[in-house]
Design a protein around this motif. Sequence first.
Motif, PDB file in Angstrom:
ATOM      1  N   ALA A 220     -67.524   0.933   5.307  1.00  0.00           N
ATOM      2  CA  ALA A 220     -66.442   0.321   6.083  1.00  0.00           C
ATOM      3  C   ALA A 220     -65.137   1.072   5.892  1.00  0.00           C
ATOM      4  CB  ALA A 220     -66.287  -1.144   5.679  1.00  0.00           C
ATOM      5  N   ARG A 221     -64.842   1.479   4.651  1.00  0.00           N
ATOM      6  CA  ARG A 221     -63.593   2.209   4.387  1.00  0.00           C
ATOM      7  C   ARG A 221     -63.600   3.569   5.081  1.00  0.00           C
ATOM      8  NH1 ARG A 221     -59.893   1.804   0.144  1.00  0.00           N
ATOM      9  NH2 ARG A 221     -60.624  -0.362   0.019  1.00  0.00           N
ATOM     10  N   LEU A 222     -64.725   4.268   5.045  1.00  0.00           N
ATOM     11  CA  LEU A 222     -64.815   5.581   5.682  1.00  0.00           C
ATOM     12  C   LEU A 222     -64.713   5.467   7.202  1.00  0.00           C
ATOM     13  CD1 LEU A 222     -67.628   7.228   3.526  1.00  0.00           C
ATOM     14  CD2 LEU A 222     -65.186   7.706   3.449  1.00  0.00           C
ATOM     15  N   ARG A 223     -65.339   4.434   7.770  1.00  0.00           N
ATOM     16  CA  ARG A 223     -65.248   4.252   9.220  1.00  0.00           C
ATOM     17  C   ARG A 223     -63.822   3.931   9.643  1.00  0.00           C
ATOM     18  NH1 ARG A 223     -70.799   0.702  10.307  1.00  0.00           N
ATOM     19  NH2 ARG A 223     -72.196   2.504  10.516  1.00  0.00           N
ATOM     20  N   ALA A 224     -63.130   3.117   8.836  1.00  0.00           N
ATOM     21  CA  ALA A 224     -61.741   2.794   9.142  1.00  0.00           C
ATOM     22  C   ALA A 224     -60.864   4.040   9.089  1.00  0.00           C
ATOM     23  CB  ALA A 224     -61.224   1.725   8.171  1.00  0.00           C
ATOM     24  N   ALA A 225     -61.118   4.888   8.094  1.00  0.00           N
ATOM     25  CA  ALA A 225     -60.357   6.138   7.978  1.00  0.00           C
ATOM     26  C   ALA A 225     -60.628   7.061   9.167  1.00  0.00           C
ATOM     27  CB  ALA A 225     -60.711   6.842   6.669  1.00  0.00           C
ATOM     28  N   TYR A 226     -61.894   7.113   9.585  1.00  0.00           N
ATOM     29  CA  TYR A 226     -62.264   7.950  10.734  1.00  0.00           C
ATOM     30  C   TYR A 226     -61.542   7.466  12.004  1.00  0.00           C
ATOM     31  CZ  TYR A 226     -65.108  10.192  14.322  1.00  0.00           C
ATOM     32  OH  TYR A 226     -65.527  10.914  15.405  1.00  0.00           O
ATOM     33  N   ARG A 227     -61.527   6.139  12.211  1.00  0.00           N
ATOM     34  CA  ARG A 227     -60.838   5.605  13.398  1.00  0.00           C
ATOM     35  C   ARG A 227     -59.354   5.917  13.352  1.00  0.00           C
ATOM     36  NH1 ARG A 227     -64.347   1.121  12.441  1.00  0.00           N
ATOM     37  NH2 ARG A 227     -62.653   0.063  11.332  1.00  0.00           N
ATOM     38  N   TRP A 228     -58.777   5.840  12.158  1.00  0.00           N
ATOM     39  CA  TRP A 228     -57.341   6.111  12.008  1.00  0.00           C
ATOM     40  C   TRP A 228     -57.041   7.567  12.388  1.00  0.00           C
ATOM     41  CZ3 TRP A 228     -54.112   9.294   9.178  1.00  0.00           C
ATOM     42  CH2 TRP A 228     -52.770   8.907   9.125  1.00  0.00           C
ATOM     43  N   TYR A 229     -57.880   8.503  11.933  1.00  0.00           N
ATOM     44  CA  TYR A 229     -57.666   9.917  12.249  1.00  0.00           C
ATOM     45  C   TYR A 229     -57.891  10.186  13.735  1.00  0.00           C
ATOM     46  CZ  TYR A 229     -57.141  11.462   7.431  1.00  0.00           C
ATOM     47  OH  TYR A 229     -56.657  11.685   6.177  1.00  0.00           O
ATOM     48  N   GLN A 230     -58.850   9.473  14.347  1.00  0.00           N
ATOM     49  CA  GLN A 230     -59.106   9.652  15.769  1.00  0.00           C
ATOM     50  C   GLN A 230     -57.913   9.215  16.612  1.00  0.00           C
ATOM     51  OE1 GLN A 230     -61.741  11.788  15.548  1.00  0.00           O
ATOM     52  NE2 GLN A 230     -62.501  10.839  17.396  1.00  0.00           N
ATOM     53  N   GLN A 231     -57.214   8.188  16.128  1.00  0.00           N
ATOM     54  CA  GLN A 231     -56.066   7.668  16.865  1.00  0.00           C
ATOM     55  C   GLN A 231     -54.835   8.556  16.666  1.00  0.00           C
ATOM     56  OE1 GLN A 231     -55.699   3.669  15.461  1.00  0.00           O
ATOM     57  NE2 GLN A 231     -57.641   3.021  16.378  1.00  0.00           N
TER      58      GLN A 231
END
Length: 231
Positions: A220-231
């Motif tokens: 969950a933490r890695l997916r949240a970080a990935y979404r943040w970088y995508q944005q």
Amino acid sequence: RGMVEDPQASFLLPQALREKLVARLAAVPHPDGACWLDVREMGDDIAAPIYQARLACLAEALRRERFVHYENVDRAGVIHAEEAAPMQLEYDAYQHVWRVIFWIEREGRAIKANVARLAQVAVTDKRTPKSLRQRFEQFLQERLQQAEVFVAPERNAVARAFALFSTYDKEAVYDAEGDRYLLRIRDYAFDADEILAGILSLGAQAVVRAPQELRAAVVARLRAAYRWYQQ
């Protein structure tokens, strides 16, 4: 004399006793701090007067078996005011921080807080019950858990893992077939955030084997970080 005059250890003794010792040790040659002083690039400013004042209050409460009133600032910046009994002071040599384990009497549970996040601490006249230590130990035993993490012997990850989790009981077994280590870390439920942060800091060299809740938290933490970088 070195200990008495060390600004990082001033909380260990009451002020009156420290002044008495300083006077009696006046004839002792001043120690050369350069031979043992450890200058750190990370961690808290433990020698700061406000930090030492918080530690001194907690140490006094432990010595006198008293409750304290404290205010704790969480990661979101929210202030929590509480009356609690400090049960244990813990120093993390790797991260260079002090933490305290509080017993929240009205909730019947223990929490861990970074001393740096304490906004205020004051010792009260309320004594801790004789049965409190036993209840605290029982609470810990009921919440003892184990994390199992595969660590690859790359980029000094094994040594970093042992340093990161230096305050926990642990063991490592070498998996020759996979050329990796299985690190077992025994912790308590309120250590979950620290365990998660340590695993994430190891990057791709660490893979959680168990428990499933910890694996899910890492994902969950890695997916949240990935979404943040995508944005």
